[in-house]
Design a protein around this motif. Sequence first.
Motif, PDB file in Angstrom:
ATOM      1  N   LYS A  67      -2.509   6.289   9.460  1.00 32.57           N
ATOM      2  CA  LYS A  67      -1.607   5.711   8.459  1.00 32.57           C
ATOM      3  C   LYS A  67      -0.539   4.816   9.081  1.00 32.57           C
ATOM      4  O   LYS A  67       0.163   4.095   8.364  1.00 32.57           O
ATOM      5  CB  LYS A  67      -0.918   6.824   7.658  1.00 32.57           C
ATOM      6  CG  LYS A  67      -1.867   7.810   6.995  1.00 32.57           C
ATOM      7  CD  LYS A  67      -2.815   7.133   6.018  1.00 32.57           C
ATOM      8  CE  LYS A  67      -3.733   8.156   5.350  1.00 32.57           C
ATOM      9  NZ  LYS A  67      -4.734   7.523   4.456  1.00 32.57           N
ATOM     10  N   LEU A  95      -4.940   2.395   0.075  1.00 32.07           N
ATOM     11  CA  LEU A  95      -4.201   2.817   1.263  1.00 32.07           C
ATOM     12  C   LEU A  95      -4.762   4.115   1.847  1.00 32.07           C
ATOM     13  O   LEU A  95      -4.671   4.363   3.047  1.00 32.07           O
ATOM     14  CB  LEU A  95      -2.718   2.979   0.915  1.00 32.07           C
ATOM     15  CG  LEU A  95      -1.754   3.231   2.072  1.00 32.07           C
ATOM     16  CD1 LEU A  95      -1.816   2.103   3.077  1.00 32.07           C
ATOM     17  CD2 LEU A  95      -0.331   3.411   1.550  1.00 32.07           C
ATOM     18  N   SER A  96      -5.379   4.920   0.999  1.00 27.70           N
ATOM     19  CA  SER A  96      -5.895   6.211   1.467  1.00 27.70           C
ATOM     20  C   SER A  96      -7.065   6.054   2.437  1.00 27.70           C
ATOM     21  O   SER A  96      -7.464   7.005   3.102  1.00 27.70           O
ATOM     22  CB  SER A  96      -6.340   7.065   0.272  1.00 27.70           C
ATOM     23  OG  SER A  96      -7.440   6.464  -0.392  1.00 27.70           O
ATOM     24  N   PRO A 131      -0.073  -0.639   6.810  1.00 29.55           N
ATOM     25  CA  PRO A 131       0.426   0.705   6.480  1.00 29.55           C
ATOM     26  C   PRO A 131       1.341   0.720   5.255  1.00 29.55           C
ATOM     27  O   PRO A 131       1.450   1.733   4.571  1.00 29.55           O
ATOM     28  CB  PRO A 131       1.200   1.099   7.745  1.00 29.55           C
ATOM     29  CG  PRO A 131       0.546   0.334   8.838  1.00 29.55           C
ATOM     30  CD  PRO A 131       0.165  -0.984   8.229  1.00 29.55           C
TER      31      PRO A 131
END
Length: 550
Positions: A58, A52-53, A98
């Motif tokens: 985001k 996810l990073s 997200p």
Amino acid sequence: MLSNLSIKNYALIDGLNVSFANGFTCITGETGAGKSILLGGLSLVLGKRADLSTLRDKNEKCIIESEFEIEQYNLESFFKNNDLDYEKTTIIRREILPSGKSRAFINDTPVNLDVLSKLGARLIDVHSQHQTLRLAENEFQFKVIDSLANNGEALKDYQGHLRTYQSIVKELDRLMDFQSNAIKEHEYNSFLLNELEGAKLEDGMLEQLEEQYQQLSNVETIVEQLSKGHNVLNDDQVGILNLLTELKQVSTRLSGYGTAYEALSERIQSVFIEADDISSEFQELMEHADMNPGLLDEVNTKLQLLYNLQKKHGTQEISVLLQIKEELAVKVDATENIESAIDAKRDELVKQKSLLNKLAALISKERQKVTPELKKQLEEQLSLLGMPSAQFKIEWSPSEDFKKNGQDELSFLFSANKGTDFGDIKKVASGGELSRIMLTIKSILAKYENLPTMMFDEIDTGVSGEISNRMADIMLEMSKTMQVFSITHLPQVASKGNHHFKVYKEDRDQLTHTNMKELSQDERVVELAEMLGGKDLSDSALAHAKELLN
């Protein structure tokens, strides 16, 4: 081949869409410009787990999409086996939401990462420092040699028979375990079976025996009542038959006066016949209702046996006892015949083992036949790459075990310098030497296999300009039959590319963005000159760059 790559909202990339052609493509860029980001994005469509990073924004999802021309890869069966639509131009898409959830699609069909990674491995071979370490793995070494030996079909045949062999071994173990456990139970099962067989069980026998027991144990009462019934029918004065005889005579005389009287007469006649038949039945039953203590004991014994069997086996039904008897018969028979079954399975195993030995011997023969040629090609190629003293020691020894790729033990050792001992490649070769060895092996494999798109990630690290020039020649030669990418920092390599892309950073709106573009001929001259002499372009650097391109 990889024909198009689109990346949105990944790391420093807002949006990138780039098309690629066949042949040799070089990718350059300053350190930190984002070449690793490009590879990271590509790895996601090849099945790597998402992080996810890596989302730039985001709040937006990351989408990475790639197009591959796959007609030459013979992947129809892979698509069929995985319920996928086969398209010559196949599109792989990966989405990271997200929320952290990841989705993957092949030609718009959702797939899991396992399927994605298996397809990815057949489309692109990304060579990195990590993959170089595979040189020391026996599995990789066998793959190289078997490719040269054209052992593909022979190995498939061997592995099919190996699965059969392993299945036979498993079944034999099961039979022997069964025998070991069954012997302990055999005596008890035989006792139970004999007991049930001795009872001569039949459906309905319990009810018949209980009825017979009731009759035998109450014979005096039965005879007494039968006698009374017979007397009621046959008494000379008031017996039913005598009275019915008089009634029959009356009705007979009336029958001539009309159909109603005739019908009445017939009914009385029927009653008389039935009563007379009942009288005969009473007489016959009395004659057969003799006391028989011996038969009574026999019936009682049978009943007690059935009651005991019902209690022992926990059932009230004879049908269940019959089923238990059949199951016990199967167990006892299986135990008594298990030895012959084991012998038959052992014979089957011996035949399969003999066949595997023959197949493994053929595979081994082909391996040993190509080993000298592989050794020669490796040493000759490495000599051209600045390793004139490089030597390989490739030795075979037989194994008693059936391994997934035959019965060979392989010793694949390397020595970089004269007078030094042979050893494990990853222990005795430097990073630069490992890269050159891997490139050499891949170039040899390309002659024997239809390899996927090859992407070399800075394989020229740690080598000199002249050696890198020769490495570039090898990659260029490979690209005549396949698509080859090289992410490089050396101008000698970049100049050999049929196509040249540059990865670069730029600042916009107080944010850093990574971009990629294909360079024109003039732009290539400038890029190579900067790689040779830095940002401050000199005439000599530009001249050298033009010379490299020409």
